[in-house]
Design a protein around this motif. Structure first.
Motif, PDB file in Angstrom:
ATOM      1  N   GLU A 273       0.815  -1.216   0.000  1.00 29.68           N
ATOM      2  CA  GLU A 273       0.000   0.000   0.000  1.00 29.68           C
ATOM      3  C   GLU A 273       0.849   1.267   0.000  1.00 29.68           C
ATOM      4  O   GLU A 273       0.562   2.220  -0.729  1.00 29.68           O
ATOM      5  N   LYS A 274       1.898   1.287   0.811  1.00 23.45           N
ATOM      6  CA  LYS A 274       2.683   2.508   0.993  1.00 23.45           C
ATOM      7  C   LYS A 274       4.021   2.494   0.265  1.00 23.45           C
ATOM      8  O   LYS A 274       4.641   3.548   0.097  1.00 23.45           O
ATOM      9  N   GLY A 275       4.479   1.291  -0.144  1.00 23.18           N
ATOM     10  CA  GLY A 275       5.843   1.164  -0.640  1.00 23.18           C
ATOM     11  C   GLY A 275       6.780   0.946   0.532  1.00 23.18           C
ATOM     12  O   GLY A 275       6.475   1.338   1.667  1.00 23.18           O
ATOM     13  N   TYR A 276       7.916   0.320   0.273  1.00 19.78           N
ATOM     14  CA  TYR A 276       8.822  -0.024   1.372  1.00 19.78           C
ATOM     15  C   TYR A 276       9.362   1.213   2.083  1.00 19.78           C
ATOM     16  O   TYR A 276       9.391   1.274   3.318  1.00 19.78           O
ATOM     17  N   GLU A 277       9.775   2.194   1.311  1.00 18.58           N
ATOM     18  CA  GLU A 277      10.405   3.378   1.912  1.00 18.58           C
ATOM     19  C   GLU A 277       9.479   4.100   2.884  1.00 18.58           C
ATOM     20  O   GLU A 277       9.899   4.550   3.952  1.00 18.58           O
ATOM     21  N   ALA A 278       8.211   4.234   2.509  1.00 16.10           N
ATOM     22  CA  ALA A 278       7.262   4.992   3.327  1.00 16.10           C
ATOM     23  C   ALA A 278       6.663   4.170   4.461  1.00 16.10           C
ATOM     24  O   ALA A 278       6.004   4.717   5.344  1.00 16.10           O
ATOM     25  N   SER A 279       6.894   2.868   4.461  1.00 15.26           N
ATOM     26  CA  SER A 279       6.329   2.011   5.501  1.00 15.26           C
ATOM     27  C   SER A 279       7.090   2.168   6.805  1.00 15.26           C
ATOM     28  O   SER A 279       8.287   2.471   6.816  1.00 15.26           O
ATOM     29  N   THR A 280       6.402   1.933   7.906  1.00 16.40           N
ATOM     30  CA  THR A 280       7.032   2.009   9.232  1.00 16.40           C
ATOM     31  C   THR A 280       6.650   0.785  10.044  1.00 16.40           C
ATOM     32  O   THR A 280       5.627   0.126   9.777  1.00 16.40           O
ATOM     33  N   THR A 281       7.455   0.497  11.049  1.00 16.10           N
ATOM     34  CA  THR A 281       7.123  -0.620  11.933  1.00 16.10           C
ATOM     35  C   THR A 281       5.842  -0.326  12.708  1.00 16.10           C
ATOM     36  O   THR A 281       5.079  -1.249  13.018  1.00 16.10           O
ATOM     37  N   ASN A 282       5.594   0.936  13.015  1.00 17.82           N
ATOM     38  CA  ASN A 282       4.353   1.294  13.703  1.00 17.82           C
ATOM     39  C   ASN A 282       3.132   0.966  12.845  1.00 17.82           C
ATOM     40  O   ASN A 282       2.128   0.450  13.353  1.00 17.82           O
ATOM     41  N   ALA A 283       3.214   1.279  11.549  1.00 18.53           N
ATOM     42  CA  ALA A 283       2.100   0.987  10.643  1.00 18.53           C
ATOM     43  C   ALA A 283       1.880  -0.517  10.528  1.00 18.53           C
ATOM     44  O   ALA A 283       0.734  -0.991  10.461  1.00 18.53           O
ATOM     45  N   ILE A 284       2.973  -1.276  10.512  1.00 18.97           N
ATOM     46  CA  ILE A 284       2.864  -2.732  10.419  1.00 18.97           C
ATOM     47  C   ILE A 284       2.247  -3.300  11.692  1.00 18.97           C
ATOM     48  O   ILE A 284       1.367  -4.174  11.641  1.00 18.97           O
ATOM     49  N   ALA A 285       2.687  -2.815  12.839  1.00 19.70           N
ATOM     50  CA  ALA A 285       2.130  -3.274  14.112  1.00 19.70           C
ATOM     51  C   ALA A 285       0.640  -2.933  14.192  1.00 19.70           C
ATOM     52  O   ALA A 285      -0.174  -3.760  14.639  1.00 19.70           O
ATOM     53  N   ASP A 286       0.259  -1.732  13.761  1.00 16.40           N
ATOM     54  CA  ASP A 286      -1.147  -1.338  13.770  1.00 16.40           C
ATOM     55  C   ASP A 286      -1.977  -2.265  12.887  1.00 16.40           C
ATOM     56  O   ASP A 286      -3.074  -2.691  13.274  1.00 16.40           O
ATOM     57  N   LYS A 287      -1.462  -2.567  11.705  1.00 20.54           N
ATOM     58  CA  LYS A 287      -2.190  -3.441  10.786  1.00 20.54           C
ATOM     59  C   LYS A 287      -2.305  -4.850  11.364  1.00 20.54           C
ATOM     60  O   LYS A 287      -3.338  -5.520  11.183  1.00 20.54           O
ATOM     61  N   ALA A 288      -1.290  -5.300  12.069  1.00 25.63           N
ATOM     62  CA  ALA A 288      -1.308  -6.633  12.678  1.00 25.63           C
ATOM     63  C   ALA A 288      -2.160  -6.655  13.944  1.00 25.63           C
ATOM     64  O   ALA A 288      -2.473  -7.735  14.467  1.00 25.63           O
ATOM     65  N   GLY A 289      -2.507  -5.477  14.460  1.00 32.07           N
ATOM     66  CA  GLY A 289      -3.317  -5.396  15.667  1.00 32.07           C
ATOM     67  C   GLY A 289      -2.567  -5.773  16.932  1.00 32.07           C
ATOM     68  O   GLY A 289      -3.131  -6.362  17.861  1.00 32.07           O
ATOM     69  N   ILE A 290      -1.282  -5.408  16.964  1.00 35.81           N
ATOM     70  CA  ILE A 290      -0.453  -5.740  18.122  1.00 35.81           C
ATOM     71  C   ILE A 290       0.299  -4.500  18.590  1.00 35.81           C
ATOM     72  O   ILE A 290       0.507  -3.568  17.808  1.00 35.81           O
ATOM     73  N   PRO A 291       0.734  -4.459  19.843  1.00 35.30           N
ATOM     74  CA  PRO A 291       1.569  -3.349  20.316  1.00 35.30           C
ATOM     75  C   PRO A 291       2.910  -3.369  19.596  1.00 35.30           C
ATOM     76  O   PRO A 291       3.412  -4.435  19.214  1.00 35.30           O
ATOM     77  N   ILE A 292       3.507  -2.205  19.414  1.00 34.92           N
ATOM     78  CA  ILE A 292       4.800  -2.126  18.727  1.00 34.92           C
ATOM     79  C   ILE A 292       5.860  -2.933  19.470  1.00 34.92           C
ATOM     80  O   ILE A 292       6.756  -3.522  18.856  1.00 34.92           O
ATOM     81  N   GLY A 293       5.740  -3.003  20.799  1.00 33.78           N
ATOM     82  CA  GLY A 293       6.701  -3.793  21.568  1.00 33.78           C
ATOM     83  C   GLY A 293       6.660  -5.269  21.218  1.00 33.78           C
ATOM     84  O   GLY A 293       7.687  -5.949  21.247  1.00 33.78           O
ATOM     85  N   SER A 294       5.477  -5.776  20.874  1.00 35.63           N
ATOM     86  CA  SER A 294       5.359  -7.179  20.484  1.00 35.63           C
ATOM     87  C   SER A 294       6.064  -7.436  19.159  1.00 35.63           C
ATOM     88  O   SER A 294       6.681  -8.486  18.951  1.00 35.63           O
TER      89      SER A 294
END
Length: 206
Positions: free
Chosen positions: A33-54
């Motif tokens: 959706e965003k491309g690799y460069e614009a992606s963040t670990t926060n966005a991935i964690a949000d999409k996975a429905g988990i805390p960033i610490g997980s």
């Protein structure tokens, strides 16, 4: 190519393995959706429905996720190709092999949303470029080994070049055979099959 980043903790329990798969599925969506460069670990964690610490329990950074996704694609493709070659080459029908491989690849492409991001990685970032090159080299090596069985009398250097050309042909045309909704455009795929078989004929039979 730099040393590949690995998982911080190898998941052993079923729940842990499921969590890693959730993260990778989320990364597929976000990278696409965003491309690799614009992606963040926060966005991935949000999409996975988990805390960033997980997420950070398993992955050090975004590059580690990209590496794991590239490994996942590579292993799944190797298994797919191995099954096809084992069956078809016993019948010495390498043209059917090429058709089946392209069908498998198109289906894989259509159902793995970030496959284009990884395989077609641009040199804008070294992370994506390295992951793209590694996945591409795995596919080239597999095709090279298959060509050795098809044409054992050919020079190995020529067969490796042919394997590289086969990947280049498929890589340039395959995106046109897959819609943004993940549907396969069969007429375009059929034209790609013709082009690949024509090249195989010149490689194997000449």
């Amino acid at each position: 190519m730099g040393e590949k980043t690995i998982l911080r903790h190898k998941p052993v329990q079923k729940r842990s393995r499921g969590r890693v798969e959730d993260i990778l599925r989320a990364a597929e969506y976000v990278f696409n959706e965003k491309g690799y460069e614009a992606s963040t670990t926060n966005a991935i964690a949000d999409k996975a429905g988990i805390p960033i610490g997980s997420l950070y329990q398993y992955f050090k950074n975004k590059k580690a996720i990209l590496d794991s996704l590239s490994d996942k694609y590579t292993n799944e493709l190797k298994e797919l190709f191995a099954l096809t070659f084992a069956k078809e080459l016993q019948q010495n029908n390498f043209y059917d092999v090429s058709d089946k491989i392209l069908d498998d690849l198109a289906h894989f492409y259509a159902h793995h949303t970030a496959f284009q991001v990884v395989l077609y990685g641009a040199s804008r970032t070294s992370d994506l470029d390295n992951a793209s090159d590694e996945l591409r080299q795995h596919i080239i090596t597999f095709l090279y080994n298959a060509l050795l069985k098809m044409a054992p009398k050919k020079k190995e250097s020529n067969l490796r070049m042919s394997a590289s050309m086969l990947v280049a042909i498929a890589r340039s045309i395959l995106p046109a055979a897959i819609s943004s909704e993940g549907k396969i455009n069969q007429p375009v795929l059929n034209e790609l099959k013709i082009a690949i078989k024509s090249y195989l004929k010149s490689t194997v039979e000449s």
